[in-house]
Design a protein around this motif. Structure first.
Motif, PDB file in Angstrom:
ATOM      1  N   LEU A  36       0.785  -1.427   0.037  1.00  0.00           N
ATOM      2  CA  LEU A  36       0.021  -0.108  -0.154  1.00  0.00           C
ATOM      3  C   LEU A  36       0.809   1.297  -0.059  1.00  0.00           C
ATOM      4  O   LEU A  36       0.456   2.104  -0.332  1.00  0.00           O
ATOM      5  CB  LEU A  36      -0.767   0.026   1.116  1.00  0.00           C
ATOM      6  N   PHE A  37       2.092   1.313   0.503  1.00  0.00           N
ATOM      7  CA  PHE A  37       2.984   2.369   0.701  1.00  0.00           C
ATOM      8  C   PHE A  37       3.807   2.286  -0.216  1.00  0.00           C
ATOM      9  O   PHE A  37       4.403   3.354  -0.852  1.00  0.00           O
ATOM     10  CB  PHE A  37       3.456   2.557   2.142  1.00  0.00           C
ATOM     11  N   LEU A  38       4.705   1.158  -0.399  1.00  0.00           N
ATOM     12  CA  LEU A  38       5.839   0.856  -1.538  1.00  0.00           C
ATOM     13  C   LEU A  38       5.410   1.116  -2.910  1.00  0.00           C
ATOM     14  O   LEU A  38       5.797   1.662  -3.715  1.00  0.00           O
ATOM     15  CB  LEU A  38       6.376  -0.428  -0.996  1.00  0.00           C
ATOM     16  N   GLY A  39       4.005   0.711  -3.207  1.00  0.00           N
ATOM     17  CA  GLY A  39       3.583   0.721  -4.718  1.00  0.00           C
ATOM     18  C   GLY A  39       3.381   1.928  -5.207  1.00  0.00           C
ATOM     19  O   GLY A  39       4.263   2.392  -6.324  1.00  0.00           O
ATOM     20  N   PRO A  40       2.868   3.072  -4.548  1.00  0.00           N
ATOM     21  CA  PRO A  40       2.665   4.398  -4.918  1.00  0.00           C
ATOM     22  C   PRO A  40       4.313   5.139  -5.083  1.00  0.00           C
ATOM     23  O   PRO A  40       4.223   5.930  -5.785  1.00  0.00           O
ATOM     24  CB  PRO A  40       1.643   5.068  -4.011  1.00  0.00           C
ATOM     25  N   ILE A  41       4.985   4.717  -3.951  1.00  0.00           N
ATOM     26  CA  ILE A  41       6.253   5.513  -4.193  1.00  0.00           C
ATOM     27  C   ILE A  41       7.056   5.011  -5.141  1.00  0.00           C
ATOM     28  O   ILE A  41       7.702   5.728  -5.910  1.00  0.00           O
ATOM     29  CB  ILE A  41       6.957   5.140  -2.827  1.00  0.00           C
ATOM     30  N   ALA A  42       6.966   3.714  -5.540  1.00  0.00           N
ATOM     31  CA  ALA A  42       7.677   3.125  -6.762  1.00  0.00           C
ATOM     32  C   ALA A  42       7.197   3.742  -8.001  1.00  0.00           C
ATOM     33  O   ALA A  42       8.256   4.239  -8.901  1.00  0.00           O
ATOM     34  CB  ALA A  42       7.597   1.690  -6.909  1.00  0.00           C
ATOM     35  N   ILE A  43       6.029   4.045  -8.009  1.00  0.00           N
ATOM     36  CA  ILE A  43       5.182   4.514  -9.390  1.00  0.00           C
ATOM     37  C   ILE A  43       5.371   5.934  -9.352  1.00  0.00           C
ATOM     38  O   ILE A  43       5.950   6.399 -10.632  1.00  0.00           O
ATOM     39  CB  ILE A  43       3.735   4.460  -9.234  1.00  0.00           C
ATOM     40  N   THR A  44       5.735   7.070  -8.220  1.00  0.00           N
ATOM     41  CA  THR A  44       6.058   8.178  -8.516  1.00  0.00           C
ATOM     42  C   THR A  44       7.522   8.165  -8.661  1.00  0.00           C
ATOM     43  O   THR A  44       7.800   9.166  -9.585  1.00  0.00           O
ATOM     44  CB  THR A  44       5.932   8.903  -7.248  1.00  0.00           C
ATOM     45  N   LEU A  45       8.476   7.470  -8.281  1.00  0.00           N
ATOM     46  CA  LEU A  45       9.946   7.586  -8.510  1.00  0.00           C
ATOM     47  C   LEU A  45      10.332   7.237 -10.154  1.00  0.00           C
ATOM     48  O   LEU A  45      10.810   7.901 -10.462  1.00  0.00           O
ATOM     49  CB  LEU A  45      10.658   6.645  -7.667  1.00  0.00           C
ATOM     50  N   ALA A  46       9.454   6.238 -10.485  1.00  0.00           N
ATOM     51  CA  ALA A  46       9.650   5.874 -11.926  1.00  0.00           C
ATOM     52  C   ALA A  46       9.328   6.959 -12.810  1.00  0.00           C
ATOM     53  O   ALA A  46       9.760   7.124 -13.902  1.00  0.00           O
ATOM     54  CB  ALA A  46       9.164   4.246 -12.082  1.00  0.00           C
ATOM     55  N   THR A  47       7.987   7.418 -12.604  1.00  0.00           N
ATOM     56  CA  THR A  47       7.499   8.550 -13.355  1.00  0.00           C
ATOM     57  C   THR A  47       8.522   9.638 -13.212  1.00  0.00           C
ATOM     58  O   THR A  47       8.698  10.406 -14.446  1.00  0.00           O
ATOM     59  CB  THR A  47       6.030   9.054 -12.993  1.00  0.00           C
ATOM     60  N   VAL A  48       9.034  10.290 -12.274  1.00  0.00           N
ATOM     61  CA  VAL A  48       9.867  11.449 -12.086  1.00  0.00           C
ATOM     62  C   VAL A  48      10.960  11.069 -12.943  1.00  0.00           C
ATOM     63  O   VAL A  48      11.638  11.854 -13.709  1.00  0.00           O
ATOM     64  CB  VAL A  48       9.944  11.665 -10.758  1.00  0.00           C
ATOM     65  N   ALA A  49      11.440   9.902 -12.727  1.00  0.00           N
ATOM     66  CA  ALA A  49      12.995   9.201 -13.521  1.00  0.00           C
ATOM     67  C   ALA A  49      12.627   9.277 -14.835  1.00  0.00           C
ATOM     68  O   ALA A  49      13.553   9.862 -15.616  1.00  0.00           O
ATOM     69  CB  ALA A  49      13.377   8.151 -12.790  1.00  0.00           C
ATOM     70  N   LEU A  50      11.713   8.925 -15.315  1.00  0.00           N
ATOM     71  CA  LEU A  50      11.200   8.759 -16.932  1.00  0.00           C
ATOM     72  C   LEU A  50      11.063  10.255 -17.240  1.00  0.00           C
ATOM     73  O   LEU A  50      11.642  10.572 -18.457  1.00  0.00           O
ATOM     74  CB  LEU A  50      10.099   7.945 -17.365  1.00  0.00           C
ATOM     75  N   TRP A  51      10.509  11.035 -16.733  1.00  0.00           N
ATOM     76  CA  TRP A  51      10.089  12.284 -17.002  1.00  0.00           C
ATOM     77  C   TRP A  51      11.354  13.109 -17.204  1.00  0.00           C
ATOM     78  O   TRP A  51      11.550  14.058 -18.006  1.00  0.00           O
ATOM     79  CB  TRP A  51       9.219  12.965 -16.115  1.00  0.00           C
ATOM     80  N   ARG A  52      12.345  13.009 -16.271  1.00  0.00           N
ATOM     81  CA  ARG A  52      13.740  13.813 -16.184  1.00  0.00           C
ATOM     82  C   ARG A  52      14.718  13.134 -17.146  1.00  0.00           C
ATOM     83  O   ARG A  52      15.707  13.906 -17.447  1.00  0.00           O
ATOM     84  CB  ARG A  52      14.279  13.851 -14.883  1.00  0.00           C
TER      85      ARG A  52
END
Length: 88
Positions: A36-52
């Motif tokens: 519940l906690f690690l899934g959204p964090i992983a999604i957020t980090l991956a999205t930011v890394a791909l965007w940057r």
């Protein structure tokens, strides 16, 4: 002044590469516990890394997929147990 610009650019790339790796690791850990906690964090980090524009695009995409899988696994277990959480 010309020497500081490449160092700043390298640091930013290293940060996004670290985000991609962190999203992969957190997504993988989220399959086992705290999804519940690690899934959204992983999604957020991956999205930011791909965007940057990370150089580790594969790891970022895997982190994104694992983060989504974490949440889907949580929903599946919640439906099976009729509870808000799950355990072994």
């Amino acid at each position: 002044m010309h020497l500081t610009a490449p160092a700043t650019r390298r640091t930013g790339t290293r940060d996004t590469d670290g985000m991609a790796v962190a999203s992969f690791i957190l997504g993988l850990l989220g399959l086992v516990a705290l999804n519940l906690f690690l899934g959204p964090i992983a999604i957020t980090l991956a999205t930011v890394a791909l965007w940057r524009g990370t150089a580790r695009r594969g790891r970022a995409w895997l982190g994104l997929a694992l983060g989504v899988a974490d949440l889907l696994l949580l929903v599946a277990f919640m439906q099976a147990d009729s509870t808000v959480s799950w355990g072994f």
